[in-house]
Design an enzyme around this catalytic site. Structure first.
Site, PDB file in Angstrom:
ATOM      1  N   GLU A   9       0.808  -1.233   0.000  1.00 44.65           N
ATOM      2  CA  GLU A   9       0.000   0.000   0.000  1.00 44.65           C
ATOM      3  C   GLU A   9       0.834   1.272   0.000  1.00 44.65           C
ATOM      4  O   GLU A   9       0.513   2.233  -0.671  1.00 44.65           O
ATOM      5  CB  GLU A   9      -0.918   0.059   1.227  1.00 44.65           C
ATOM      6  CG  GLU A   9      -2.078  -0.883   1.172  1.00 44.65           C
ATOM      7  CD  GLU A   9      -1.949  -1.944   2.245  1.00 44.65           C
ATOM      8  OE1 GLU A   9      -2.939  -2.260   2.863  1.00 44.65           O
ATOM      9  OE2 GLU A   9      -0.833  -2.456   2.451  1.00 44.65           O
ATOM     10  N   ARG A 301      -3.584  -3.361  13.584  1.00 44.24           N
ATOM     11  CA  ARG A 301      -5.048  -3.543  13.596  1.00 44.24           C
ATOM     12  C   ARG A 301      -5.331  -5.006  13.911  1.00 44.24           C
ATOM     13  O   ARG A 301      -5.284  -5.862  13.030  1.00 44.24           O
ATOM     14  CB  ARG A 301      -5.659  -3.126  12.253  1.00 44.24           C
ATOM     15  CG  ARG A 301      -5.600  -1.631  12.032  1.00 44.24           C
ATOM     16  CD  ARG A 301      -6.402  -1.161  10.837  1.00 44.24           C
ATOM     17  NE  ARG A 301      -6.257   0.280  10.670  1.00 44.24           N
ATOM     18  CZ  ARG A 301      -5.341   0.857   9.887  1.00 44.24           C
ATOM     19  NH1 ARG A 301      -4.502   0.097   9.200  1.00 44.24           N
ATOM     20  NH2 ARG A 301      -5.264   2.171   9.793  1.00 44.24           N
ATOM     21  N   HIS A 345      -3.675 -13.037  13.298  1.00 44.71           N
ATOM     22  CA  HIS A 345      -2.829 -11.934  13.727  1.00 44.71           C
ATOM     23  C   HIS A 345      -2.220 -12.226  15.089  1.00 44.71           C
ATOM     24  O   HIS A 345      -2.701 -13.056  15.838  1.00 44.71           O
ATOM     25  CB  HIS A 345      -3.645 -10.640  13.855  1.00 44.71           C
ATOM     26  CG  HIS A 345      -4.172 -10.164  12.542  1.00 44.71           C
ATOM     27  ND1 HIS A 345      -5.037  -9.102  12.445  1.00 44.71           N
ATOM     28  CD2 HIS A 345      -3.974 -10.599  11.280  1.00 44.71           C
ATOM     29  CE1 HIS A 345      -5.341  -8.897  11.178  1.00 44.71           C
ATOM     30  NE2 HIS A 345      -4.720  -9.794  10.464  1.00 44.71           N
TER      31      HIS A 345
END
Length: 692
Positions: A9, A301, A345
């Protein structure tokens, strides 16, 4: 030309990853999403299974052209966007735009940007996970259906620029409901009695507990007088002493929401700022020398507290070497968050415990370092042993009246040697040590102090408390908290006063209309169920079209009713209590981008405006003619200045006081410090504690 193209990104990530992968790889940035629903229209075909109409985001044409050219020249393209729903959707949109087969092993994910993690992830590329993509699409389409149906009605019936979203409406409701609780609160009187006691020259405090062995509440002065009359008042006898050893376990490593909460408590960071700094630490910081740019923390996140075995082994060795074997935890901390966690995660942790905060002082900016230190200390402490506290509860008796003294001291600090979790009420944790007391002993009574109190209403929400409440209710996800809080402030639905949310008149009007015509949007159970449905889509257990259709069938009817039946709302300007100095018409308060301001009621004929200023009743110490007024910067930070500005240029972040320094005669200011408010001289080193 490089054999392989990797698309991430951000340029910061691209630079770091390219260095790790070597000459055969070219890493380019998509600069976030490349396709989205159009802003100018709904972009969702409700007649054809809610098919989204995606277009290239405005301004992304040159980026896409560059990526297409590079993709044509590469043997293989890897899509390495962030490891979450949003990242998976970005990878899918890129695959579509670059004609990459989404079923091929084109997707690479990693939780940290370090050399080992990047190289390992490229050994295990996979296909794009369409369940993750569908969950992201469902959220995006759902939010578009809500926003693009309700907002135009609000524009037509109230004013332009308003919006109503799923999570933001629930957050607004929580804030407004709390404000109603505060307004409706009826304070109740109660009393306390504190005794100052003395044992062989050592003073300590005890609080009234009860009479004749029963716990007793003191509701009135008459209750207090009865107790005081019963006391003989010279000495207390120790009735019982209970000593207990208590274990206190460390807090787990950070999730997104717990990081936002703790950064608000300990660093005074807004959620938006915390996430911006965390993004920088994750994407990579140039450490100089042979290390170059390195990601300092794992992906920010997440709602998991899991940590990898490698990280656990490294931190265990560090703790043993730095603090000793007795501080090293013997077991893996379990993730207590339950089924909703994204267990692919890890928790937010340093990519290497060996990079201590002190070793990064020269390369990190001040706020980056403060957030990194918080993450590092929380992680290291989470892997340390429990603290052991010695607690002591002593009951003291005088003629049937019982007072109780409690004390505790740290017997073994364990994790507290590194870090102690904050709390929303800013209560300081201190050892409260009692003298050596035994049953049957007598202690002297120095002073008996009765005090009247009144019960307090529940506190307004801080950002930390609101994030915690939303998380507990199952509303929103790690990526949504910061933008939600930002939106309700930008729309002027709420304002912040002393770091606490206060609803505005506009916020109340919007919520009332949404509650009347779209009750499910602000229903906490409904919104939490919708979040659970999105999780089910991610896990492949539910079809996204079916979930949206179930919602839309009822919602569409409500939109039709609201469009016909919602009454026009006129927001009347509030009189400011003064006249316009240019045309003589009354001035009114208006709401603008940065909050309220004063404007002439004769607009547009007269365009006179001025900021709202609050006179604090002190003469300007510089010119002695003007008055000091409280103002707000564009970032809503309060500062103080002379009302004769710009003729007089006096400005101060600290509040000036009406008295002068006894040492040098310059003006004094009230300064906020970590320990509270302090009075300081504006020029010399004079300081004193502020009076309550």
């Amino acid at each position: 030309m490089a054999d392989y193209l990797v698309i991430v990104e951000s340029p910061a990530k691209a630079k770091t990853i390219e260095r790790y992968l070597g000459k055969k790889y070219k890493v380019k940035a998509s600069m976030g999403h490349v396709r989205d629903l159009p802003k100018s229209q709904m972009g969702v075909n409700v007649e054809n299974q809610f098919e989204p109409k995606y277009i290239t985001i405005r301004g992304k044409g040159p980026v896409m052209k560059e990526l297409k050219t590079a993709a044509k020249k590469a043997k293989k393209v890897f899509l390495a966007a962030d490891p979450d729903r949003e990242g998976e959707a970005i990878a899918w949109h890129l695959a579509h735009s670059l004609n990459i087969d989404e079923h091929s092993d084109c997707r690479v994910v990693f939780n940290e940007i370090t050399k080992d993690a990047i190289k390992e992830s490229f050994k295990h590329p996979r296909a794009i996970n369409m369940n993750l993509v569908d969950a992201q699409q469902a959220r995006r389409i759902l939010d578009r259906l809500v926003g693009y149906n309700i907002s135009p009605i609000l524009w037509k019936k109230v004013k332009k620029g308003l919006s109503a979203g799923r999570v933001q409406s629930v957050a607004l409701r929580l804030i407004i409901d709390r404000e109603k609780e505060i307004k409706d609160f009826q304070p109740e009187e109660y009393w306390t009695i504190k005794a100052l006691l003395n044992k062989d020259g050592e003073e300590f405090e005890a609080n009234f507990y009860g009479v004749d062995g029963k716990k007793t509440e003191l509701k009135t002065k008459e209750d207090v007088d009865r107790v005081l009359q019963q006391l003989k008042g010279e000495a207390f006898q120790i009735e019982s002493v209970k000593k207990k050893e208590r274990k206190r376990n460390p807090a787990p490593p950070f999730t997104t929401s717990s990081l936002q909460q703790e950064a608000a408590r300990k660093l005074n960071f807004r959620a938006k700022k915390t996430m911006m700094l965390a993004q920088q630490l994750y994407e990579g910081i140039d450490l100089g020398g042979k290390d170059g740019t390195v990601g300092l923390i794992t992906y920010m996140r997440t709602d998991s507290t899991r940590i990898s075995n490698t990280a656990q082994e490294e931190v265990a060795s560090f703790i043993e070497e730095k603090y000793g074997n007795e501080y090293m935890q013997r077991r893996q901390q379990s993730d207590k968050k339950g089924t909703k966690t994204q267990d692919a995660h890890e928790a937010i942790r340093p990519t290497s415990t060996l990079r201590t905060p002190s070793s990064l002082k020269t390369v990190l900016k001040r706020d980056q370092l403060r957030l990194y230190r918080l993450i590092w200390e929380r992680f290291v402490s989470s892997q340390m042993t429990a603290a052991i506290m010695d607690t002591m509860t002593v009951n003291l008796e005088d003629n049937g009246v019982i007072f109780r003294a409690t004390g505790s001291k740290v017997k073994f600090p364990g994790f507290m040697k590194v870090y102690i979790e904050g709390n929303d009420d800013n209560k300081k944790e201190e050892d409260k040590i009692l003298p050596n007391l035994e049953e049957g002993m007598n202690v002297k009574s120095e002073n008996i102090d009765p005090k009247q109190h009144f019960t307090q209403p529940p506190p307004r929400y801080t950002e930390a408390r609101l994030v915690k409440t939303l998380e507990e209710l199952g509303i929103g996800r790690p990526s949504t908290y910061a933008p939600t809080l930002d939106t309700i402030q930008r729309r002027n639905y709420v304002s912040l006063d002393n770091k606490r949310f206060i609803p505005t008149e506009l916020g109340g009007i919007v919520l009332d209309l949404v509650m009347e015509f779209f009750p499910e949007i602000i229903d906490t159970d409904f919104t939490a169920k919708m979040e659970a449905d999105l999780d089910e889509i991610e896990e492949g257990k539910e079809d996204w079209v079916k979930i949206i259709d179930q919602f839309y069938q009822g919602f569409e009817k409500r939109v039709e009713v609201a469009d016909k039946e919602m009454q026009q709302v006129e927001i009347k300007d509030e009189p400011a209590g003064e006249d316009c100095e240019e045309c003589g018409n009354p001035m009114v308060f208006k709401m603008g981008r940065y909050g309220k301001f004063m404007a002439c009621s004769n607009f547009p004929e007269c365009r006179n405006t001025k900021p709202i200023i609050k006179d604090i009743g002190i003469k300007c110490p510089t010119c002695n003619e003007g008055n000091i007024v409280e103002r707000k910067s564009k970032k809503k930070r309060i500062f103080y200045g002379c009302d004769r500005y710009p003729e007089c240029e006096f400005l101060s972040w600290d509040k000036p006081l009406a008295r002068n320094c006894p040492k040098c005669s310059n003006y004094l200011v009230e300064k906020k410090t970590k320990k509270g408010t302090q009075v300081q001289c504006s020029d010399c080193d004079f300081k004193e504690e502020a009076q309550e």
